[in-house]
Scaffold this motif. Structure first.
Motif, PDB file in Angstrom:
ATOM      1  N   THR A  66       0.826  -1.212   0.000  1.00  0.00           N
ATOM      2  CA  THR A  66       0.000   0.000   0.000  1.00  0.00           C
ATOM      3  C   THR A  66       0.861   1.263   0.000  1.00  0.00           C
ATOM      4  OG1 THR A  66      -0.124  -0.009   2.411  1.00  0.00           O
ATOM      5  CG2 THR A  66      -1.900  -1.130   1.213  1.00  0.00           C
ATOM      6  N   LEU A  67       2.132   1.123   0.336  1.00  0.00           N
ATOM      7  CA  LEU A  67       3.135   2.185   0.413  1.00  0.00           C
ATOM      8  C   LEU A  67       2.989   3.068   1.647  1.00  0.00           C
ATOM      9  CD1 LEU A  67       3.368   3.263  -3.328  1.00  0.00           C
ATOM     10  CD2 LEU A  67       4.727   1.554  -2.107  1.00  0.00           C
ATOM     11  N   VAL A  68       1.768   3.234   2.154  1.00  0.00           N
ATOM     12  CA  VAL A  68       1.579   4.012   3.379  1.00  0.00           C
ATOM     13  C   VAL A  68       0.360   3.470   4.133  1.00  0.00           C
ATOM     14  CG1 VAL A  68       0.218   5.826   2.245  1.00  0.00           C
ATOM     15  CG2 VAL A  68       1.400   6.337   4.371  1.00  0.00           C
ATOM     16  N   GLN A  69       0.502   3.386   5.436  1.00  0.00           N
ATOM     17  CA  GLN A  69      -0.607   3.044   6.333  1.00  0.00           C
ATOM     18  C   GLN A  69      -0.747   4.212   7.302  1.00  0.00           C
ATOM     19  OE1 GLN A  69      -2.671   0.629   6.213  1.00  0.00           O
ATOM     20  NE2 GLN A  69      -1.702  -1.128   5.317  1.00  0.00           N
ATOM     21  N   SER A  70      -1.972   4.666   7.488  1.00  0.00           N
ATOM     22  CA  SER A  70      -2.218   5.790   8.394  1.00  0.00           C
ATOM     23  C   SER A  70      -2.959   5.314   9.628  1.00  0.00           C
ATOM     24  CB  SER A  70      -3.043   6.860   7.678  1.00  0.00           C
ATOM     25  OG  SER A  70      -2.326   7.351   6.567  1.00  0.00           O
ATOM     26  N   TYR A  71      -2.644   5.942  10.758  1.00  0.00           N
ATOM     27  CA  TYR A  71      -3.244   5.588  12.043  1.00  0.00           C
ATOM     28  C   TYR A  71      -3.810   6.861  12.659  1.00  0.00           C
ATOM     29  CZ  TYR A  71      -0.809   1.329  11.104  1.00  0.00           C
ATOM     30  OH  TYR A  71      -0.378   0.185  10.496  1.00  0.00           O
ATOM     31  N   ASP A  72      -5.099   6.826  12.965  1.00  0.00           N
ATOM     32  CA  ASP A  72      -5.802   7.970  13.513  1.00  0.00           C
ATOM     33  C   ASP A  72      -5.561   8.029  15.018  1.00  0.00           C
ATOM     34  OD1 ASP A  72      -7.390  10.191  13.723  1.00  0.00           O
ATOM     35  OD2 ASP A  72      -9.277   9.068  13.674  1.00  0.00           O
ATOM     36  N   GLU A  97       4.004  15.228   2.627  1.00  0.00           N
ATOM     37  CA  GLU A  97       4.043  16.563   3.251  1.00  0.00           C
ATOM     38  C   GLU A  97       2.974  16.701   4.320  1.00  0.00           C
ATOM     39  OE1 GLU A  97       6.233  19.125   2.919  1.00  0.00           O
ATOM     40  OE2 GLU A  97       7.433  17.785   1.683  1.00  0.00           O
ATOM     41  N   THR A  98       1.781  16.217   4.051  1.00  0.00           N
ATOM     42  CA  THR A  98       0.685  16.281   5.020  1.00  0.00           C
ATOM     43  C   THR A  98       1.003  15.428   6.240  1.00  0.00           C
ATOM     44  OG1 THR A  98      -0.894  16.628   3.230  1.00  0.00           O
ATOM     45  CG2 THR A  98      -1.789  15.884   5.340  1.00  0.00           C
ATOM     46  N   ALA A  99       1.604  14.273   6.005  1.00  0.00           N
ATOM     47  CA  ALA A  99       1.933  13.358   7.100  1.00  0.00           C
ATOM     48  C   ALA A  99       2.915  13.973   8.084  1.00  0.00           C
ATOM     49  CB  ALA A  99       2.496  12.057   6.537  1.00  0.00           C
ATOM     50  N   LEU A 100       3.735  14.901   7.623  1.00  0.00           N
ATOM     51  CA  LEU A 100       4.737  15.512   8.503  1.00  0.00           C
ATOM     52  C   LEU A 100       4.123  16.395   9.586  1.00  0.00           C
ATOM     53  CD1 LEU A 100       7.522  16.360   5.916  1.00  0.00           C
ATOM     54  CD2 LEU A 100       7.513  14.512   7.617  1.00  0.00           C
ATOM     55  N   ALA A 101       2.821  16.680   9.497  1.00  0.00           N
ATOM     56  CA  ALA A 101       2.143  17.414  10.567  1.00  0.00           C
ATOM     57  C   ALA A 101       1.940  16.517  11.786  1.00  0.00           C
ATOM     58  CB  ALA A 101       0.799  17.952  10.090  1.00  0.00           C
ATOM     59  N   GLY A 102       1.893  15.204  11.559  1.00  0.00           N
ATOM     60  CA  GLY A 102       1.800  14.235  12.646  1.00  0.00           C
ATOM     61  C   GLY A 102       3.173  13.630  12.875  1.00  0.00           C
ATOM     62  N   ILE A 103       3.208  12.313  12.989  1.00  0.00           N
ATOM     63  CA  ILE A 103       4.475  11.582  13.098  1.00  0.00           C
ATOM     64  C   ILE A 103       4.587  10.708  11.857  1.00  0.00           C
ATOM     65  CG2 ILE A 103       5.789   9.850  14.377  1.00  0.00           C
ATOM     66  CD1 ILE A 103       4.320  10.809  16.928  1.00  0.00           C
ATOM     67  N   ALA A 104       5.713  10.797  11.169  1.00  0.00           N
ATOM     68  CA  ALA A 104       5.951   9.989   9.973  1.00  0.00           C
ATOM     69  C   ALA A 104       7.061   8.987  10.260  1.00  0.00           C
ATOM     70  CB  ALA A 104       6.341  10.874   8.794  1.00  0.00           C
ATOM     71  N   LEU A 105       6.754   7.720  10.033  1.00  0.00           N
ATOM     72  CA  LEU A 105       7.747   6.648  10.104  1.00  0.00           C
ATOM     73  C   LEU A 105       8.026   6.234   8.667  1.00  0.00           C
ATOM     74  CD1 LEU A 105       6.105   4.440  12.887  1.00  0.00           C
ATOM     75  CD2 LEU A 105       7.926   6.121  13.175  1.00  0.00           C
ATOM     76  N   VAL A 106       9.297   6.237   8.272  1.00  0.00           N
ATOM     77  CA  VAL A 106       9.632   5.995   6.869  1.00  0.00           C
ATOM     78  C   VAL A 106      10.698   4.907   6.749  1.00  0.00           C
ATOM     79  CG1 VAL A 106      10.402   7.032   4.700  1.00  0.00           C
ATOM     80  CG2 VAL A 106       9.172   8.432   6.383  1.00  0.00           C
TER      81      VAL A 106
END
Length: 148
Positions: A66-72, A97-106
């Motif tokens: 999926t390349l990215v999984q998001s967690y609310d 860029e939007t993800a960087l407002a939260g926590i991004a694990l890469v």
């Protein structure tokens, strides 16, 4: 910025490191996980997300396809696996860029190229003797200094 190397003798020690980092991370943090296949990047990311969620049994699927999984969560967490990407041009489509407002694990952050945040925590995992892994943390003092 600070640098620290930690020996991880087991998966349990990798999980403990992830929990400690998760407790210190705040909105705007990016954690870049580098190292060869099987070095523990996904294990560390999963444990980090579970710790932030307060649920050690939380299903945390790999974002390999999926390349990215998001967690609310508070703050939100986005877990990226960039292995299959060709380069930074493809990252924008993922909402990085939007993800960087939260926590991004890469995972595989080298694919970010110039998009890699300069103030990110970079964790480089490498094999040592036997099952031992070396984790080198390079980033903000508040994240690096407290790590076990």
């Amino acid at each position: 910025m600070a640098i620290r190397t930690i020996l991880l003798h087991s998966e349990a020690e990798t999980v403990a490191l992830a929990r400690e980092l998760a407790a210190r991370a705040t909105a705007g943090d990016a954690v870049l996980l580098t190292g060869p296949l099987g070095a523990g990047k996904s294990t560390l990311a999963r444990a980090f997300i579970r710790a932030r969620a307060g649920d050690p049994a939380l299903d945390v699927p790999s974002p390999s396809f999926t390349l990215v999984q998001s967690y609310d969560l508070d703050p939100p967490i986005a877990h990226f696996d960039l292995w299959r990407l060709g380069g930074p041009d493809e990252v924008a489509e993922l909402g990085f860029e939007t993800a960087l407002a939260g926590i991004a694990l890469v995972e595989w952050p080298e694919k970010l190229g110039p998009l890699a945040p300069r103030d990110a925590l970079t964790i480089t995992l490498a094999w040592g003797d036997g099952e031992i892994r070396h984790a080198t943390l390079d980033g903000p003092e508040r994240l690096v200094a407290g790590a076990t």
